[in-house]
Enzyme design. Structure first.
Site, PDB file in Angstrom:
ATOM      1  N   GLU A  60      27.458  -8.770 -28.496  1.00  0.00           N
ATOM      2  CA  GLU A  60      26.609  -9.904 -28.892  1.00  0.00           C
ATOM      3  C   GLU A  60      27.369 -10.996 -29.642  1.00  0.00           C
ATOM      4  OE1 GLU A  60      25.545  -6.754 -29.130  1.00  0.00           O
ATOM      5  OE2 GLU A  60      23.700  -6.694 -27.953  1.00  0.00           O
ATOM      6  N   HIS A 129      14.093  -2.579 -32.834  1.00  0.00           N
ATOM      7  CA  HIS A 129      13.784  -3.433 -31.682  1.00  0.00           C
ATOM      8  C   HIS A 129      12.500  -4.254 -31.860  1.00  0.00           C
ATOM      9  CE1 HIS A 129      16.655  -0.778 -29.753  1.00  0.00           C
ATOM     10  NE2 HIS A 129      16.573  -1.417 -28.607  1.00  0.00           N
TER      11      HIS A 129
END
Lengths: 339, 393
Positions: A60, A129
């Site tokens: 990322e 999440h």
């Protein structure tokens, strides 16, 4: 107008901007062959090819950094991160680099980068999440932050984001991807940054709803009207930076009551920030303290009954609005507020 | 030893190495006199690595560096006046006084910045290379970082991505033997740094970073290979910094004897003596080169002293590229005065500094429109304070 889902509206925005500007490229994990973890980029690889729709390794921080470098040298990259929690791995590139490069190099270079990511609870994905972290990005000067709640805004704001000269954190909501809405057609139908949407007009109390909470607030407003005779004005800021504070203040000057609803944590949250601004700039117009409704101050739990009570629903908003109006004696504040 | 290039080039290399040395010495003095704030990381001892590598680039190539970057700005041709003014925090600094020692930048010379976060520049270098590739140019990006950065996540992530996507980046690890005060053998399990990219598909090379000829020869080969094959390479430049990590470094992690041993290999006298031995320069010219560097740095200090500090009203400039059509507030100020200032800024016309950035997008647009190579246009533009100190490659 066309009826489309939020995810289809995002897809249409990407397709149109890829079509009109060759500088636009997409990068992200599983956005190409897989079609996107939430299918937002479905079909784009086939239409635009591997040069412009780029599957990336799971890295990322580096993906965002590649976007920064490409943006500094003339491209308009759109980076997808699979969830907002994963953006924390990229915080160095987002904050130390994307946000600060224009300033720290004396304005010589721009970073027209969009970083897209979904947030939000409701799918039992637990504490890594499901969070709503818009406040973290809102905190950083140099970043713009968009939080579309409707299909029309998803499309119009994403197109504006891609045409922006500043780095944009574009925060989608997982539970909205399948929600349908009316979307204006036309390549230049943009939704400008810094312009709030008045979702419902009312004279008794102002309810500001952020991201999905704009929709929850609208439903709460219906209940307030039908069951309590209260006319709530619901405002969706749509972008938190730039912030259309004037629309919020004008509304508060009319209703004299204000409730702010967000899904994220209460400490240092969007609501805390907006409540401070409203109190500072419209104190004399307030008949009661600003009420905040926020997510519970906990990591998001997995178990369904716990997850359900860890983020706001209509009853908490109704309760907070009535508390602001002094209708209830037990004005104890909202679900999830600070203990 | 690599063969000696033509005299004009080697003379220029010696001049630029000398300029960097004299600049850094004076910067240290200015720091001691509190003219320079913050941290100050000097590259004394690393001049051959800086000049040998940067001179392997074309003007149209990109260089991106770290927080030890004064020399990189100078070697790219940023006038010492603007580099010194940046250290002094003045408006004529190459980053307008916003960045300081660790954040030098000169877009017009494709010096894409010094970065204060260890390893932060690697992904950005890959992005610049992606852009070069996307435009079908043959531009190369030289990404410079230290041995300490080879332990950051961005090192593994970026080398993998660059190899996977075949991006034209020369990754150069400046191995000066220490990550701040931690010796290489104490911070890296693999001390043969050129091999650290092997498992990521990035081949390695090594040069003697104390020898400008060897550094240039190896980097020229690396740059040519990357330009041709459009694949990254990793080059380890073995060097040493003679001064502390920053000015606030008691240097308890190394002995005076070790420093003295490396100082015997000081790259500047070594190269000057070689040029004298080869008859390229004589002793008088060597002295003249040094005197010129000192004079140049004197002028830089004088310029920096005379340059004003940024006006308080400029505090909010360039946080954002402001769009006057936007109704909302970019900054939610807590006072009416600040809110008004933000509004005034939003209403002002776009500032002229931003126009400098248009070069690259325009070039891109033209290249896309023409469907051809847009990369060989020279980027050697003029900047605020006159002519460049160093010639092109």
């Amino acid at each position: 107008m066309a009826q489309m889902r939020y995810r289809e509206a995002l897809n249409a925005a990407l397709r149109e901007e890829l079509g009109r500007d060759e500088r636009v490229i997409l990068m992200g994990e599983d956005i190409g062959v897989f079609g996107g973890a939430f299918k937002v980029t479905d079909g784009l690889l086939e239409e635009f090819g591997e040069k412009r729709i780029r599957d990336t390794p799971i890295s990322e921080n580096t993906i965002v950094g590649v976007g920064v470098g490409a943006a500094m040298t003339g491209l308009r990259p759109v980076v997808e991160l699979m969830t907002i929690n994963f953006a924390l791995l990229a915080f160095d590139q987002i904050v130390n680099h994307a946000a600060h490069i224009h300033y720290m190099f004396g304005g010589q270079v721009r970073v027209p980068l969009v970083v897209r990511m979904p947030q939000g609870a409701g799918h039992q994905l637990g504490p890594t999440h499901s969070h709503c972290l818009e406040a973290m990005f809102l905190h950083v000067p140099g970043l713009l932050v968009a939080v579309p709640a409707t299909a029309a805004d998803a499309k119009g704001l994403l197109k504006s984001a891609i045409r922006e000269e500043n780095p944009v954190i574009f925060i989608e909501h997982e539970s909205l991807y399948g929600v349908r809405g009316e979307v204006p057609e036309g390549e230049d139908e943009l939704v400008p940054f810094g312009l709030a949407r008045v979702a419902r007009e009312g004279s008794d109390v102002t309810i500001v709803g952020v991201s999905r909470m704009a929709l929850t607030a609208e439903r709460a407003a219906e209940t307030l009207a039908s069951e309590h005779g209260v006319q709530a004005e619901v405002i969706d800021p749509r972008t938190l930076r730039p912030l259309d504070l004037d629309t919020i203040l004008e509304s508060v000057r009319k209703t004299n009551h204000c409730v702010i609803v967000e899904e994220g944590w209460p400490h240092g949250g969007v609501g805390a920030n907006l409540a401070a601004l409203v109190s500072e700039q419209a104190f004399d117009d307030l008949d009661a303290p600003v009420q905040r409704v926020a997510g519970a101050d906990v990591p998001m739990p997995y178990s369904k009954p716990l997850e359900d009570i860890a983020y706001p629903h209509e009853p908490q908003i109704v309760h907070a609005a009535l508390a602001a109006l002094g209708t209830r004696a037990d004005a104890a504040g909202a679900q999830g507020a600070t203990r | 030893m690599a063969s000696l290039p033509e005299p004009d080039r080697t003379r220029e290399w010696l001049s630029t190495m000398t300029l960097i040395r004299r600049f850094e010495e004076r910067a240290g003095e200015m720091y001691a006199r509190a003219k320079v704030g913050g941290f100050l990381h000097l590259s004394i001892g690393e001049e051959a690595t800086i000049v040998g590598s940067a001179r392997a680039l074309r003007d149209s190539d990109y260089l991106i560096s770290t927080y030890r970057s004064h020399g990189h700005a100078l070697v790219r041709g940023t006038p010492p006046e603007n580099v010194m003014a940046e250290l002094f925090g003045r408006v004529d600094g190459c980053s307008g006084g916003r960045g300081g020692s660790m954040h030098m930048f000169d877009l017009s010379r494709r010096f894409m910045g010094g970065y204060g976060i260890v390893g932060g520049n690697l992904p950005i270098a890959a992005g610049i290379a992606l852009s070069s590739d996307y435009r079908d140019t043959d531009e190369v990006t030289l990404c410079v970082f230290g041995d300490g950065a080879s332990n950051q996540g961005t090192f593994g992530e970026t080398l993998n991505l660059a190899a996977l996507w075949k991006l034209p980046v020369v990754f150069m690890v400046t191995n000066n033997q220490f990550g701040m005060g931690t010796a290489l053998r104490r911070h890296s399990a693999v001390t043969d740094l050129q091999r650290k990219g092997e498992s990521l598909g990035v081949p390695g090379m090594r040069c003697d970073g104390m020898d400008v000829l060897d550094t240039h020869a190896v980097l020229a080969e690396a740059v040519a290979r990357v330009r041709e094959e459009r694949c990254p390479v990793l080059v380890e430049a073995v060097t040493y910094r003679f001064r502390g990590h920053s000015m606030a470094d008691p240097e308890q992690y190394r002995t005076k004897e070790e420093v003295a041993l490396w100082r015997e290999r000081d790259p500047i006298p070594a190269f000057a003596e070689l040029l004298i031995g080869e008859g390229v320069i004589d002793e008088a010219e060597r002295e003249r080169i040094d005197a010129e560097a000192i004079a140049r740095v004197d002028a830089a200090v004088e310029f920096a002293e005379a340059s004003p500090f940024p006006a308080p009203e400029s505090l909010y400039d360039d946080v954002y590229v402001l769009d006057p059509n936007v109704r909302g507030r970019y900054s939610a100020q807590t006072s009416e005065e600040q809110a008004n200032r933000a509004r005034t800024a939003a209403a002002a016309p776009e500032d002229s500094a931003q126009a400098a950035n248009d070069e690259i997008p325009q070039q891109l647009t033209q290249a896309l429109a023409a469907g051809e190579d847009g990369g060989e246009t020279s980027a050697t533009g003029s900047s605020a304070a006159g002519s460049s100190a160093a010639g092109a490659s």
